[in-house]
Enzyme design. Structure first.
Site, PDB file in Angstrom:
ATOM      1  N   LYS A  13       2.100  13.273   2.301  1.00 13.35           N
ATOM      2  CA  LYS A  13       3.261  12.054   2.311  1.00 13.35           C
ATOM      3  C   LYS A  13       3.839  11.425   1.596  1.00 13.35           C
ATOM      4  O   LYS A  13       5.252  11.071   2.002  1.00 13.35           O
ATOM      5  CB  LYS A  13       2.096  11.401   3.252  1.00 13.35           C
ATOM      6  N   ARG A  88      -5.154   3.284   7.770  1.00 11.78           N
ATOM      7  CA  ARG A  88      -6.474   4.004   7.269  1.00 11.78           C
ATOM      8  C   ARG A  88      -7.415   4.264   8.961  1.00 11.78           C
ATOM      9  O   ARG A  88      -8.703   5.115   8.702  1.00 11.78           O
ATOM     10  CB  ARG A  88      -7.176   4.254   6.399  1.00 11.78           C
ATOM     11  N   ARG A 127      -3.548  19.386  -8.033  1.00 14.87           N
ATOM     12  CA  ARG A 127      -2.204  18.400  -8.438  1.00 14.87           C
ATOM     13  C   ARG A 127      -2.643  17.978  -9.585  1.00 14.87           C
ATOM     14  O   ARG A 127      -4.296  17.312 -10.246  1.00 14.87           O
ATOM     15  CB  ARG A 127      -2.465  17.581  -7.213  1.00 14.87           C
ATOM     16  N   ARG A 160      -6.098  13.642 -11.817  1.00 20.36           N
ATOM     17  CA  ARG A 160      -6.519  11.947 -10.882  1.00 20.36           C
ATOM     18  C   ARG A 160      -8.408  12.643 -10.471  1.00 20.36           C
ATOM     19  O   ARG A 160      -8.827  13.907  -9.970  1.00 20.36           O
ATOM     20  CB  ARG A 160      -6.259  11.684  -9.346  1.00 20.36           C
ATOM     21  N   ARG A 171     -13.587  12.149   0.698  1.00 20.90           N
ATOM     22  CA  ARG A 171     -12.693  12.151   0.520  1.00 20.90           C
ATOM     23  C   ARG A 171     -11.621  12.710   2.627  1.00 20.90           C
ATOM     24  O   ARG A 171     -11.196  11.485   3.716  1.00 20.90           O
ATOM     25  CB  ARG A 171     -10.716  11.906   0.340  1.00 20.90           C
TER      26      ARG A 171
HETATM   27  P1  AMP Z   1      -4.386   7.739  -1.869  1.00 25.43           P
HETATM   28  O1  AMP Z   1      -3.380   7.754  -2.981  1.00 25.43           O
HETATM   29  O2  AMP Z   1      -3.383   7.278  -0.012  1.00 25.43           O
HETATM   30  O3  AMP Z   1      -5.268   9.032  -1.299  1.00 25.43           O
HETATM   31  O4  AMP Z   1      -5.346   6.872  -1.742  1.00 25.43           O
HETATM   32  C1  AMP Z   1      -6.530   7.006  -2.745  1.00 25.43           C
HETATM   33  C2  AMP Z   1      -7.507   5.834  -2.323  1.00 25.43           C
HETATM   34  O5  AMP Z   1      -7.271   4.505  -2.605  1.00 25.43           O
HETATM   35  C3  AMP Z   1      -8.142   6.424  -1.525  1.00 25.43           C
HETATM   36  O6  AMP Z   1      -9.532   7.107  -1.351  1.00 25.43           O
HETATM   37  C4  AMP Z   1      -9.012   5.642  -0.961  1.00 25.43           C
HETATM   38  O7  AMP Z   1     -10.144   5.040  -1.341  1.00 25.43           O
HETATM   39  C5  AMP Z   1      -7.941   4.170  -1.713  1.00 25.43           C
HETATM   40  N1  AMP Z   1      -6.699   4.018  -0.207  1.00 25.43           N
HETATM   41  C6  AMP Z   1      -6.013   3.947  -0.188  1.00 25.43           C
HETATM   42  N2  AMP Z   1      -4.854   3.924   1.132  1.00 25.43           N
HETATM   43  C7  AMP Z   1      -6.050   3.087   1.775  1.00 25.43           C
HETATM   44  C8  AMP Z   1      -5.859   2.262   2.891  1.00 25.43           C
HETATM   45  N3  AMP Z   1      -5.295   2.237   3.739  1.00 25.43           N
HETATM   46  N4  AMP Z   1      -7.390   1.932   3.581  1.00 25.43           N
HETATM   47  C9  AMP Z   1      -7.965   1.772   2.333  1.00 25.43           C
HETATM   48  N5  AMP Z   1      -8.567   2.080   1.006  1.00 25.43           N
HETATM   49  C10 AMP Z   1      -7.313   2.878   0.587  1.00 25.43           C
END
Ligand code: AMP
Length: 218
Positions: A13, A88, A127, A160, A171
């Protein structure tokens, strides 16, 4: 155009949202990026969010909704935006629709990226990113020219902390339980399109462009 990119972690994404932003100028709003920035800056919000992020759990709805509300109020989003990683949860989706309706607007499309679970795990575990300029690489699919070194700024690439195997598993469980229900939520609203996210980045982008062009003029 106002679009949401939906899908499990690792479906691509963020990469595709960057390309859309570069081509059409609609800002990408990535809650993951905003949270990582807060963690880097060691803000109180960042320090609190880090605990959930490192455990592979979601940060509380109120925190992310507040961040998105602020971004969407920005003039830069008036002509459209791409939301990456938000909403989410159903509560986040409801709040998003309130915010957009409050501006007299509506979402144009929710794009659901589909990639097999096996491929998602491969993409996440390989990654690597640059802590200095945030460029993202993959050890097999998009390797840097020099091993471990960022092509753009020369920084040392890192994994990461939430891309470690045990956190990836957590996750994906959170995605299945809390985010996947949004697929039928948006399907029922008639706002969802599925996108095959497998294959090379360019191939996926080609599919995305044809999907978007089918929605009307950009
Ligand atoms: P991502 O980079 O989108 O995979 O996000 C990394 C982490 O940030 C996720 O595993 C969550 O802990 C937190 N996070 C990102 N977006 C959200 C969201 N919309 N709601 C809650 N936690 C989020």
């Amino acid at each position: 155009m106002r679009i949401v990119f939906l899908g499990a972690p690792g479906v691509g994404k963020g990469t595709q949202a960057d390309r859309v932003m570069n081509q059409f100028g609609w800002p990408k709003i990535s809650t993951g990026d905003l949270l990582r920035e807060a963690v880097r800056n060691q803000t109180p919000l960042g320090l609190e969010a880090k605990k959930s992020m490192d455990a592979g759990k979601l940060v509380p709805d109120t925190v992310v909704i507040g961040m998105v509300r602020e971004k969407l109020a920005d003039r830069a989003c008036k002509g459209g935006f791409v939301l990456d990683g938000f909403p989410r949860t159903v509560a986040q989706a409801e709040e998003l629709s309130n915010i957009i309706r409050g501006q007299g607007l509506k979402l144009d499309r929710v794009v659901n990226f589909r990639v097999s679970r096996e491929d998602v795990v491969k993409r996440l575990s390989g990654r690597r990113s640059c802590p200095r300029c945030q460029s993202v690489f993959h050890v097999d699919f998009a390797p840097p020219k020099v091993d471990g070194q960022c092509d753009r700024c020369g920084g040392s690439l890192v994994q990461r902390s939430d891309d470690k195997p045990e956190t990836i598993e957590a996750r994906l469980k959170v995605y299945d339980e809390q985010t996947a229900p949004l697929i039928s939520y948006y399907e029922q609203k008639g706002e969802l399109s599925h996108l095959d996210g497998t294959g090379q980045m360019d191939q996926v982008y080609g599919r995305l462009l044809s999907l978007l062009s089918g929605l009307g003029p950009q």
